[in-house]
Design a protein around this motif. Structure first.
Motif, PDB file in Angstrom:
ATOM      1  N   SER B  64       8.135   3.666   6.885  1.00  0.00           N
ATOM      2  CA  SER B  64       7.651   4.859   8.013  1.00  0.00           C
ATOM      3  C   SER B  64       7.609   4.433   9.390  1.00  0.00           C
ATOM      4  O   SER B  64       7.937   3.445   9.695  1.00  0.00           O
ATOM      5  N   THR B  65       7.981   5.279  10.301  1.00  0.00           N
ATOM      6  CA  THR B  65       7.937   5.283  11.536  1.00  0.00           C
ATOM      7  C   THR B  65       6.970   6.266  12.300  1.00  0.00           C
ATOM      8  O   THR B  65       6.442   7.206  11.740  1.00  0.00           O
ATOM      9  N   VAL B  66       6.443   5.853  13.466  1.00  0.00           N
ATOM     10  CA  VAL B  66       5.547   6.674  14.248  1.00  0.00           C
ATOM     11  C   VAL B  66       5.856   6.802  15.739  1.00  0.00           C
ATOM     12  O   VAL B  66       6.874   6.239  16.032  1.00  0.00           O
ATOM     13  N   SER B  67       5.266   7.743  16.415  1.00  0.00           N
ATOM     14  CA  SER B  67       5.552   7.987  17.842  1.00  0.00           C
ATOM     15  C   SER B  67       4.152   8.428  18.416  1.00  0.00           C
ATOM     16  O   SER B  67       3.082   8.897  17.759  1.00  0.00           O
ATOM     17  N   ARG B  68       4.192   8.304  19.786  1.00  0.00           N
ATOM     18  CA  ARG B  68       2.986   8.526  20.548  1.00  0.00           C
ATOM     19  C   ARG B  68       3.568   8.857  22.036  1.00  0.00           C
ATOM     20  O   ARG B  68       3.507   8.148  22.838  1.00  0.00           O
ATOM     21  N   ILE B  69       3.681  10.374  21.927  1.00  0.00           N
ATOM     22  CA  ILE B  69       4.170  10.812  23.056  1.00  0.00           C
ATOM     23  C   ILE B  69       3.059  11.307  24.109  1.00  0.00           C
ATOM     24  O   ILE B  69       2.980  11.638  25.078  1.00  0.00           O
ATOM     25  N   ARG B  70       2.309  11.906  23.203  1.00  0.00           N
ATOM     26  CA  ARG B  70       0.767  12.492  23.981  1.00  0.00           C
ATOM     27  C   ARG B  70      -0.495  11.693  23.261  1.00  0.00           C
ATOM     28  O   ARG B  70      -0.303  11.332  22.169  1.00  0.00           O
ATOM     29  N   THR B  71      -1.241  11.552  24.055  1.00  0.00           N
ATOM     30  CA  THR B  71      -2.532  10.919  23.686  1.00  0.00           C
ATOM     31  C   THR B  71      -3.139  11.493  22.446  1.00  0.00           C
ATOM     32  O   THR B  71      -3.588  10.693  21.536  1.00  0.00           O
ATOM     33  N   GLU B  72      -3.074  12.781  22.284  1.00  0.00           N
ATOM     34  CA  GLU B  72      -3.938  13.447  21.007  1.00  0.00           C
ATOM     35  C   GLU B  72      -3.087  13.432  19.779  1.00  0.00           C
ATOM     36  O   GLU B  72      -3.595  13.985  18.657  1.00  0.00           O
ATOM     37  N   HIS B  73      -1.726  13.099  19.834  1.00  0.00           N
ATOM     38  CA  HIS B  73      -0.792  13.408  18.722  1.00  0.00           C
ATOM     39  C   HIS B  73      -0.192  11.976  18.087  1.00  0.00           C
ATOM     40  O   HIS B  73       0.422  11.299  19.032  1.00  0.00           O
ATOM     41  N   PHE B  74      -0.124  11.623  16.877  1.00  0.00           N
ATOM     42  CA  PHE B  74       0.250  10.550  16.188  1.00  0.00           C
ATOM     43  C   PHE B  74       1.092  10.736  15.058  1.00  0.00           C
ATOM     44  O   PHE B  74       0.348  10.429  13.985  1.00  0.00           O
ATOM     45  N   PRO B  75       2.111  11.301  15.035  1.00  0.00           N
ATOM     46  CA  PRO B  75       2.846  11.592  13.849  1.00  0.00           C
ATOM     47  C   PRO B  75       3.361  10.600  13.084  1.00  0.00           C
ATOM     48  O   PRO B  75       3.815   9.714  13.757  1.00  0.00           O
ATOM     49  N   LEU B  76       3.472  10.845  11.782  1.00  0.00           N
ATOM     50  CA  LEU B  76       4.239   9.783  10.828  1.00  0.00           C
ATOM     51  C   LEU B  76       5.478  10.213  10.343  1.00  0.00           C
ATOM     52  O   LEU B  76       5.084  11.333   9.432  1.00  0.00           O
ATOM     53  N   THR B  77       6.529   9.453  10.189  1.00  0.00           N
ATOM     54  CA  THR B  77       7.547  10.231   9.435  1.00  0.00           C
ATOM     55  C   THR B  77       8.217   9.242   8.312  1.00  0.00           C
ATOM     56  O   THR B  77       8.339   7.862   8.795  1.00  0.00           O
ATOM     57  N   LEU B  78       8.832   9.745   7.643  1.00  0.00           N
ATOM     58  CA  LEU B  78       9.572   9.257   6.284  1.00  0.00           C
ATOM     59  C   LEU B  78      11.012   9.848   6.614  1.00  0.00           C
ATOM     60  O   LEU B  78      10.937  10.986   6.333  1.00  0.00           O
ATOM     61  N   GLU B  79      12.045   8.968   6.775  1.00  0.00           N
ATOM     62  CA  GLU B  79      13.434   9.683   7.008  1.00  0.00           C
ATOM     63  C   GLU B  79      13.818  10.047   5.593  1.00  0.00           C
ATOM     64  O   GLU B  79      14.633  11.074   5.517  1.00  0.00           O
ATOM     65  N   SER B  80      13.524   9.289   4.494  1.00  0.00           N
ATOM     66  CA  SER B  80      14.075   9.430   3.216  1.00  0.00           C
ATOM     67  C   SER B  80      13.075   9.127   2.182  1.00  0.00           C
ATOM     68  O   SER B  80      12.976   7.914   1.832  1.00  0.00           O
ATOM     69  N   ALA B  81      12.232  10.169   1.572  1.00  0.00           N
ATOM     70  CA  ALA B  81      11.239  10.010   0.921  1.00  0.00           C
ATOM     71  C   ALA B  81      11.475   9.382  -0.541  1.00  0.00           C
ATOM     72  O   ALA B  81      12.541   9.883  -1.039  1.00  0.00           O
ATOM     73  N   ARG B  82      10.864   8.416  -1.107  1.00  0.00           N
ATOM     74  CA  ARG B  82      11.014   7.837  -2.446  1.00  0.00           C
ATOM     75  C   ARG B  82       9.824   7.762  -3.325  1.00  0.00           C
ATOM     76  O   ARG B  82       8.693   7.837  -2.584  1.00  0.00           O
ATOM     77  N   PRO B  83       9.811   7.785  -4.392  1.00  0.00           N
ATOM     78  CA  PRO B  83       8.677   7.717  -5.431  1.00  0.00           C
ATOM     79  C   PRO B  83       7.740   6.612  -4.957  1.00  0.00           C
ATOM     80  O   PRO B  83       6.429   6.836  -4.966  1.00  0.00           O
TER      81      PRO B  83
END
Lengths: 115, 113
Positions: B64-83
């Protein structure tokens, strides 16, 4: 390596009795030791912590004891109530550069309170 | 009561899909964390952030990857999910200091078919 582990996976206690949950740790460089409570379907919730240079700390119905000689941590819950049923995690914290707190969790102990 | 929120709470998706798990906190905390937890097991740190534009990998390797563009927001992303990504993902934040008191969201339980 660093590790925080628990002695028992499940603990059953009669309502009204005292509960004792134990934890062993291996990292002597920890700054704080912490207990978290995790109820089913929820995130962990902070209960109490103890600084590494202390032996005992008391909160509301909870007491944490730290024995650095044998690297042992315990959480005592007085007059256990049904609402105390949860998984309890011990954790250790060591401050890193930049103010990052490296919190390492051990395996949990499930506390079951029998009415 | 901690003011940290995660969405979705539950997500069931097929293999290969891209997913983003959202985490927001209203406490103004600079430091935020993502932990991965399998049922009945301990929490493993996969990402953390010191503040805006700061992200670091944790102890457990994660695709997974994360980003922090705003103090209050910290989303986590999976580009291609697997079991193998099936797990619970917990977001946390802290006000600072050195006690290790983390405030957790209620988690996002991900199931990849």
């Amino acid at each position: 390596g660093e590790s925080v582990g628990l002695h028992l996976p499940t603990l059953s206690v009669q309502e009204g009795d005292n509960s004792i949950i134990n934890c062993a740790y291996s990292n002597s460089a920890s700054d704080y030791f912490i207990w978290y409570k995790q109820e089913s379907g929820k995130g962990p919730q902070f209960i109490i912590d103890i600084r590494s240079n202390m032996d005992k700390r008391q909160g509301q119905r909870v007491t944490v004891l730290l024995n650095k000689t044998v690297k042992h941590l315990s959480l005592q819950i007085a007059a256990t109530q049904p609402g105390d049923s949860a998984v309890y995690f011990c954790a250790e914290n060591r401050a890193q550069a930049g103010g990052y707190q490296k919190v390492t969790f051990g395996t949990g102990t499930k506390l079951q309170v029998i009415p | 009561e901690a003011d940290i929120y995660q969405t979705p709470r539950y997500l069931v998706i097929g293999t290969g899909k891209k997913i983003t798990l959202e985490c927001s906190q209203t406490m103004g905390h600079d430091k935020m964390y993502w932990y991965q937890q399998d049922p009945g097991m301990e929490l493993h740190l996969i990402h953390y952030s010191y503040g805006v534009n700061s992200t670091e990998k944790g102890d457990l390797s994660s695709e997974s990857t994360v980003s922090r563009i705003r103090t209050e927001h910290f989303p986590l992303t999976l580009e291609s999910a697997r079991p193998s990504h099936t797990s619970q993902y917990l977001c946390a934040s802290t006000r600072g200091g050195d006690t290790g008191e983390l405030f957790f969201g209620e988690g996002s339980r991900l199931t990849v078919l």
